[in-house]
Design a protein around this motif. Structure first.
Motif, PDB file in Angstrom:
ATOM      1  N   PRO A 147       0.879  -1.191  -0.190  1.00 22.38           N
ATOM      2  CA  PRO A 147       0.083   0.049   0.065  1.00 22.38           C
ATOM      3  C   PRO A 147       0.983   1.202  -0.109  1.00 22.38           C
ATOM      4  CG  PRO A 147      -0.797  -1.507   1.547  1.00 22.38           C
ATOM      5  CD  PRO A 147       0.437  -2.061   1.361  1.00 22.38           C
ATOM      6  N   LEU A 148       2.056   1.087   0.662  1.00 24.95           N
ATOM      7  CA  LEU A 148       2.879   2.581   0.796  1.00 24.95           C
ATOM      8  C   LEU A 148       3.646   2.619  -0.558  1.00 24.95           C
ATOM      9  CD1 LEU A 148       4.231   2.465   4.445  1.00 24.95           C
ATOM     10  CD2 LEU A 148       2.666   3.885   3.431  1.00 24.95           C
ATOM     11  N   TYR A 149       4.141   1.653  -1.122  1.00 17.29           N
ATOM     12  CA  TYR A 149       4.589   1.654  -2.516  1.00 17.29           C
ATOM     13  C   TYR A 149       3.554   2.307  -3.531  1.00 17.29           C
ATOM     14  CZ  TYR A 149       5.866  -0.298  -7.172  1.00 17.29           C
ATOM     15  OH  TYR A 149       6.007  -0.498  -8.592  1.00 17.29           O
ATOM     16  N   GLN A 150       1.986   1.958  -3.289  1.00 14.70           N
ATOM     17  CA  GLN A 150       1.092   2.065  -4.313  1.00 14.70           C
ATOM     18  C   GLN A 150       0.796   3.692  -4.031  1.00 14.70           C
ATOM     19  OE1 GLN A 150       0.316   0.401  -6.883  1.00 14.70           O
ATOM     20  NE2 GLN A 150       1.043  -1.422  -6.363  1.00 14.70           N
ATOM     21  N   HIS A 151       0.908   4.297  -2.846  1.00 11.85           N
ATOM     22  CA  HIS A 151       0.671   5.265  -2.408  1.00 11.85           C
ATOM     23  C   HIS A 151       1.790   6.394  -2.909  1.00 11.85           C
ATOM     24  CE1 HIS A 151      -1.065   8.793   0.236  1.00 11.85           C
ATOM     25  NE2 HIS A 151       0.251   9.027   0.147  1.00 11.85           N
ATOM     26  N   PHE A 152       3.022   5.902  -3.097  1.00 11.72           N
ATOM     27  CA  PHE A 152       4.191   6.580  -3.520  1.00 11.72           C
ATOM     28  C   PHE A 152       3.729   6.965  -5.199  1.00 11.72           C
ATOM     29  CE2 PHE A 152       7.948   6.879  -6.305  1.00 11.72           C
ATOM     30  CZ  PHE A 152       8.662   7.839  -5.553  1.00 11.72           C
ATOM     31  N   VAL A 153       3.403   6.022  -5.686  1.00  9.42           N
ATOM     32  CA  VAL A 153       3.221   5.873  -7.159  1.00  9.42           C
ATOM     33  C   VAL A 153       1.974   6.947  -7.318  1.00  9.42           C
ATOM     34  CG1 VAL A 153       2.136   4.540  -9.190  1.00  9.42           C
ATOM     35  CG2 VAL A 153       4.003   3.672  -7.934  1.00  9.42           C
ATOM     36  N   SER A 154       0.983   6.976  -6.599  1.00  6.45           N
ATOM     37  CA  SER A 154      -0.225   7.835  -6.826  1.00  6.45           C
ATOM     38  C   SER A 154       0.191   9.383  -6.487  1.00  6.45           C
ATOM     39  CB  SER A 154      -1.218   7.572  -5.891  1.00  6.45           C
ATOM     40  OG  SER A 154      -1.903   6.165  -6.240  1.00  6.45           O
ATOM     41  N   ALA A 155       1.052   9.361  -5.384  1.00  9.33           N
ATOM     42  CA  ALA A 155       1.701  10.962  -5.147  1.00  9.33           C
ATOM     43  C   ALA A 155       2.275  11.340  -6.341  1.00  9.33           C
ATOM     44  CB  ALA A 155       2.495  10.921  -3.945  1.00  9.33           C
ATOM     45  N   ALA A 156       3.126  10.530  -7.013  1.00  9.23           N
ATOM     46  CA  ALA A 156       4.023  10.989  -8.090  1.00  9.23           C
ATOM     47  C   ALA A 156       3.118  11.346  -9.424  1.00  9.23           C
ATOM     48  CB  ALA A 156       4.947   9.833  -8.621  1.00  9.23           C
ATOM     49  N   ARG A 157       2.189  10.542  -9.474  1.00  5.66           N
ATOM     50  CA  ARG A 157       1.261  10.744 -10.631  1.00  5.66           C
ATOM     51  C   ARG A 157       0.456  12.057 -10.403  1.00  5.66           C
ATOM     52  NH1 ARG A 157      -0.444   4.586 -11.323  1.00  5.66           N
ATOM     53  NH2 ARG A 157       0.870   4.004 -12.873  1.00  5.66           N
ATOM     54  N   SER A 158       0.026  12.116  -9.141  1.00  8.09           N
ATOM     55  CA  SER A 158      -0.655  13.678  -8.772  1.00  8.09           C
ATOM     56  C   SER A 158      -0.003  14.758  -8.926  1.00  8.09           C
ATOM     57  CB  SER A 158      -0.974  13.240  -7.525  1.00  8.09           C
ATOM     58  OG  SER A 158      -2.070  12.450  -7.189  1.00  8.09           O
ATOM     59  N   ALA A 159       1.412  14.508  -8.909  1.00  4.71           N
ATOM     60  CA  ALA A 159       2.340  15.805  -9.132  1.00  4.71           C
ATOM     61  C   ALA A 159       2.600  16.125 -10.876  1.00  4.71           C
ATOM     62  CB  ALA A 159       3.849  15.440  -8.540  1.00  4.71           C
ATOM     63  N   GLY A 160       1.589  15.307 -11.579  1.00  3.57           N
ATOM     64  CA  GLY A 160       1.783  15.423 -12.953  1.00  3.57           C
ATOM     65  C   GLY A 160       2.791  14.791 -13.805  1.00  3.57           C
ATOM     66  N   VAL A 161       3.168  13.608 -13.186  1.00  3.76           N
ATOM     67  CA  VAL A 161       4.318  12.839 -13.888  1.00  3.76           C
ATOM     68  C   VAL A 161       3.746  11.540 -14.405  1.00  3.76           C
ATOM     69  CG1 VAL A 161       6.607  11.719 -13.362  1.00  3.76           C
ATOM     70  CG2 VAL A 161       5.936  13.749 -12.206  1.00  3.76           C
ATOM     71  N   THR A 162       3.966  11.098 -15.726  1.00  3.98           N
ATOM     72  CA  THR A 162       3.673   9.838 -16.097  1.00  3.98           C
ATOM     73  C   THR A 162       4.611   8.527 -15.479  1.00  3.98           C
ATOM     74  OG1 THR A 162       3.269  10.777 -18.259  1.00  3.98           O
ATOM     75  CG2 THR A 162       3.697   8.340 -18.151  1.00  3.98           C
ATOM     76  N   VAL A 163       3.854   7.849 -14.897  1.00  2.00           N
ATOM     77  CA  VAL A 163       4.665   6.838 -14.009  1.00  2.00           C
ATOM     78  C   VAL A 163       4.231   5.494 -14.428  1.00  2.00           C
ATOM     79  CG1 VAL A 163       4.814   5.783 -11.457  1.00  2.00           C
ATOM     80  CG2 VAL A 163       4.202   8.329 -12.123  1.00  2.00           C
ATOM     81  N   ALA A 164       5.263   4.482 -14.876  1.00  2.00           N
ATOM     82  CA  ALA A 164       5.071   3.100 -15.037  1.00  2.00           C
ATOM     83  C   ALA A 164       5.552   2.485 -13.867  1.00  2.00           C
ATOM     84  CB  ALA A 164       6.007   2.953 -16.516  1.00  2.00           C
TER      85      ALA A 164
END
Length: 149
Positions: A104-121
């Motif tokens: 869940p914390l890994y997924q939260h990190f990914v979501s936070a990066a996406r929320s900042a406007g970055v494309t995340v794979a």
């Protein structure tokens, strides 16, 4: 939470001969979640990484961030970043968060990066993965949300 951040011209992650994540110019982030980490640690690291100014400007200085250059993130979970090799020859992983907390914390990190406007794979949590990259520079940075290094 710990991260190894590598500036890349391209990176990909493969699971069982299937490419599950791939980016061009940007950062490959190897992310390890520790026992005491919280969503605040994930938010801090996501913002820190998105804001890192390690891309060259017109003067050739590292002065531009990921959003400035249209860069992407490839985030791969890696519990071995919490390996303690101070004693003996076999690392101890007791400081790494168990999977039910880490995912869940890994997924939260990914979501936070996406929320900042970055494309995340991403890679695939808990899978055996093969990571390929072309390190640009090379530029490699170590980050810790608790600022231990």
């Amino acid at each position: 939470m710990r991260a190894v951040v590598q500036r890349v011209t391209e990176a990909s992650v493969t699971v069982e001969d299937e490419t599950v994540g791939q980016i061009g110019h940007g950062f490959l982030v190897l992310l390890g979640v520790g026992q005491d980490d919280t969503e605040a640690d994930a938010d801090y690291l996501a913002q820190k990484i998105v804001g890192l100014r390690v891309f060259e400007d017109d003067a050739g200085k590292m002065n531009r961030g990921l959003l400035d250059v249209g860069g992407e993130l490839l985030v791969v979970s890696q519990f071995t970043l919490w390996g303690d090799c101070r004693k003996g020859r076999r690392p101890s992983f007791v400081a790494a968060a168990p999977p039910e907390k880490a995912d869940p914390l890994y997924q939260h990190f990914v979501s936070a990066a996406r929320s900042a406007g970055v494309t995340v794979a991403t890679g695939r949590f808990r899978a055996e993965m093969q990571v390929s990259l072309i390190n640009d520079g090379p530029v490699t940075l170590l980050l810790d949300s608790r600022k231990e290094f």
